[in-house]
Design an enzyme around this catalytic site. Structure first.
Site, PDB file in Angstrom:
ATOM      1  N   SER A 241     -11.384  41.809  -3.142  1.00 51.80           N
ATOM      2  CA  SER A 241     -12.841  41.465  -2.699  1.00 51.80           C
ATOM      3  C   SER A 241     -13.456  42.594  -2.339  1.00 51.80           C
ATOM      4  O   SER A 241     -12.768  43.561  -2.137  1.00 51.80           O
ATOM      5  CB  SER A 241     -13.022  40.266  -1.884  1.00 51.80           C
ATOM      6  N   LYS A 242     -14.787  42.762  -2.166  1.00 50.88           N
ATOM      7  CA  LYS A 242     -15.346  43.648  -1.698  1.00 50.88           C
ATOM      8  C   LYS A 242     -14.859  44.182  -0.500  1.00 50.88           C
ATOM      9  O   LYS A 242     -15.160  45.568  -0.150  1.00 50.88           O
ATOM     10  CB  LYS A 242     -16.988  43.153  -1.677  1.00 50.88           C
ATOM     11  N   ARG A 243     -14.586  43.423   0.472  1.00 49.24           N
ATOM     12  CA  ARG A 243     -13.938  43.712   1.712  1.00 49.24           C
ATOM     13  C   ARG A 243     -12.707  44.891   1.621  1.00 49.24           C
ATOM     14  O   ARG A 243     -12.744  45.620   2.539  1.00 49.24           O
ATOM     15  CB  ARG A 243     -13.396  42.509   2.380  1.00 49.24           C
ATOM     16  N   GLU A 251     -18.218  51.722 -10.185  1.00 55.12           N
ATOM     17  CA  GLU A 251     -17.867  52.052  -8.753  1.00 55.12           C
ATOM     18  C   GLU A 251     -16.919  53.012  -8.666  1.00 55.12           C
ATOM     19  O   GLU A 251     -17.241  54.166  -8.208  1.00 55.12           O
ATOM     20  CB  GLU A 251     -17.725  51.145  -7.667  1.00 55.12           C
TER      21      GLU A 251
END
Ligand code: GLU
Length: 465
Positions: A241-243, A251
């Protein structure tokens, strides 16, 4: 003779290209390309509320950056909806599907009653075996006549033999009463029509495979080879996840990882062959197989990614690397190289690429060639330019003006100057770095001097004196 391999990547255009999607595409690409097969791209845009052209564009950009080229035109699933409906009617004609007149309310009531009775609610339509003479003149959905007993077996190249008890699955709707096909039908029809021989995709679709296989069977079509690959997890073993950091392919581009390194890293993420770690895409194509895909989720390891990228920077051809550097600058919204910077970069890349893992790191090492006069100096550089050092640079400058501009010619001059002043080469290098780059940590002074040229070198030294 076995038929040529056809794989596909079938993303839903509801966001950006996720790194997991990028890897799925890569596995399909490697598998097809390594076997002289075809790699197709289908955009699964049947969900009109969530699909956007921006998302499709982002996916295409991500794939293109990764260097994954597809064969033929991009297929839009939505545009094929008439064909999907046609197949639903064909199933009807074959007797492998039936018209179901049950209303939403009837189905909801059935489900609620089953749940209340503590049973898993598998809706059994009363219309499955109804005599057509009893059919009302009302809207109907088309339901697949799924086998009610026995098992559906998915022979998966990664997951092994997966057995689903047929009684746990209801008769899936293939065409809604408003005439729109369901996604599960569309996938099968498209894969069949596109001639897909191998379905390699995330294991979050493993559950769908049983129902999809039933559609193949209902149509008498050849079932493709299934390969459901585990998802990518973060370094801590939890779902990515983004975490954990970046999850979008673009990106990684903006962070300045070279595409070849990214491909190599993603290939190794969940797949292995012997101890092969660093390889080109051509080598990967020759090696890649489904048996090397692991069953456990792969963990993203940023250190390893950087390391792999470092190898690919060093391996890259200079012209291609310069081209990619310029694309990076554009993608990262950084200013393009000026004419002078470009010229110097051509000379500097052969040594800069040997020690950089990403483009930002390469540009950091290229600071000396990116700047123009007057050179701003940091504190340490300023300190290296004391009166004595300035005097030494002063004696060096006229000799540089007449020297041949090669390392072989410059080396004896610098050694001589150091000897004449009774200092070691290190003591001479410090003020030179300060004058040329304004820093105390730089590439070798020779490399810098050769890259920026005589005129600029002498001018920077004169500025410092
Ligand atoms: N569209 C699905 C997704 O984005 C993929 C379906 C498939 O590969 O069969 O997850």
């Amino acid at each position: 003779m076995s038929s040529p391999v056809v794989t596909r990547f079938a993303p839903s255009p509801t966001g950006y290209l996720h790194i997991g999607g990028g890897r799925t595409a890569l596995f399909n690409w490697l598998y097809a390309r390594g076997r002289g097969g075809k790699f197709l791209l289908r955009i699964e845009d049947t969900d009109r509320e969530r699909s956007t052209p921006q998302a499709t564009a982002a996916i295409l950009r991500g794939l293109t950056w990764l260097g994954l080229d597809w064969d033929g035109d991009v297929v839009s699933q939505f545009e094929r909806r008439d064909r999907h409906a046609e197949v639903a009617h064909e199933m009807l004609a074959r007797g492998t599907a039936y018209k179901c007149f049950s209303t939403q309310e009837e189905i909801a009531t059935f489900r609620a009653a089953e749940e209340a009775a503590g049973r898993y609610p598998v809706f059994l339509s009363p219309w499955r075996d109804a005599d057509p003479a009893t059919h009302p003149d009302a809207p109907f959905a088309i339901r697949m006549k799924a086998p009610r007993s026995g098992e559906t077996v998915i022979e998966d190249e990664v997951q092994g033999r997966v057995v689903i008890r047929n009684e746990t699955l209801d008769d899936m709707i293939v065409l809604r009463s408003d005439g729109t096909p369901v996604y599960m039908l569309a996938v099968v029809v498209d894969d069949h029509d596109m001639g897909v021989t191998h379905v390699i995709r995330g294991d979050d679709h493993l559950n769908n495979a049983a129902r999809q296989q039933m559609v193949y069977d209902a149509m008498g079509w050849q079932v493709p080879v299934w390969a459901h690959i585990p998802l990518i997890h973060g370094p801590d073993g939890k779902k990515l996840s983004k975490r954990h950091g970046a999850t979008g392919v673009e990106e990684y581009q903006a962070m300045g990882y070279p595409a070849a390194g990214m491909r190599n890293y993603l290939t190794r993420l969940g797949w292995a062959k012997g101890d092969a770690e660093i390889f080109t895409s051509e080598e990967a194509m020759a090696m890649f197989d489904l048996s090397g895909i692991g069953r456990a989720p792969a963990r993203l390891d940023f250190k390893k990614l950087e390391n792999t990228c470092g190898h690919h920077m060093a391996m890259a051809g200079d012209a291609a690397l310069l081209h990619e550097l310029e694309a990076y600058l554009a993608a990262a919204n950084r200013p393009a190289l000026t004419g002078a910077q470009h010229e110097r970069m051509v000379l500097a890349l052969p040594f800069l690429k040997k020690s950089a893992k990403t483009f930002p790191e390469l540009l950091e090492k290229a600071h000396f060639l990116m700047i123009s006069r007057p050179v701003l100096r940091d504190e340490k550089a300023e300190a290296a330019l004391d009166t004595v050092s300035r005097g030494i640079l002063k004696s060096l400058t006229p000799r540089l003006q007449t020297a041949s501009w090669t390392k072989d010619a410059l080396e004896p001059i610098l050694t001589e100057i150091a000897a004449e002043n009774g200092i070691g080469f290190g003591k001479l290098a410090a003020p030179l770095r300060a004058a040329i780059a304004g820093r105390s940590v730089t590439p070798s002074v020779y490399d810098m001097m050769l890259a920026i040229g005589r005129e600029e070198t002498v001018a920077r030294l004169l500025d410092a004196i």
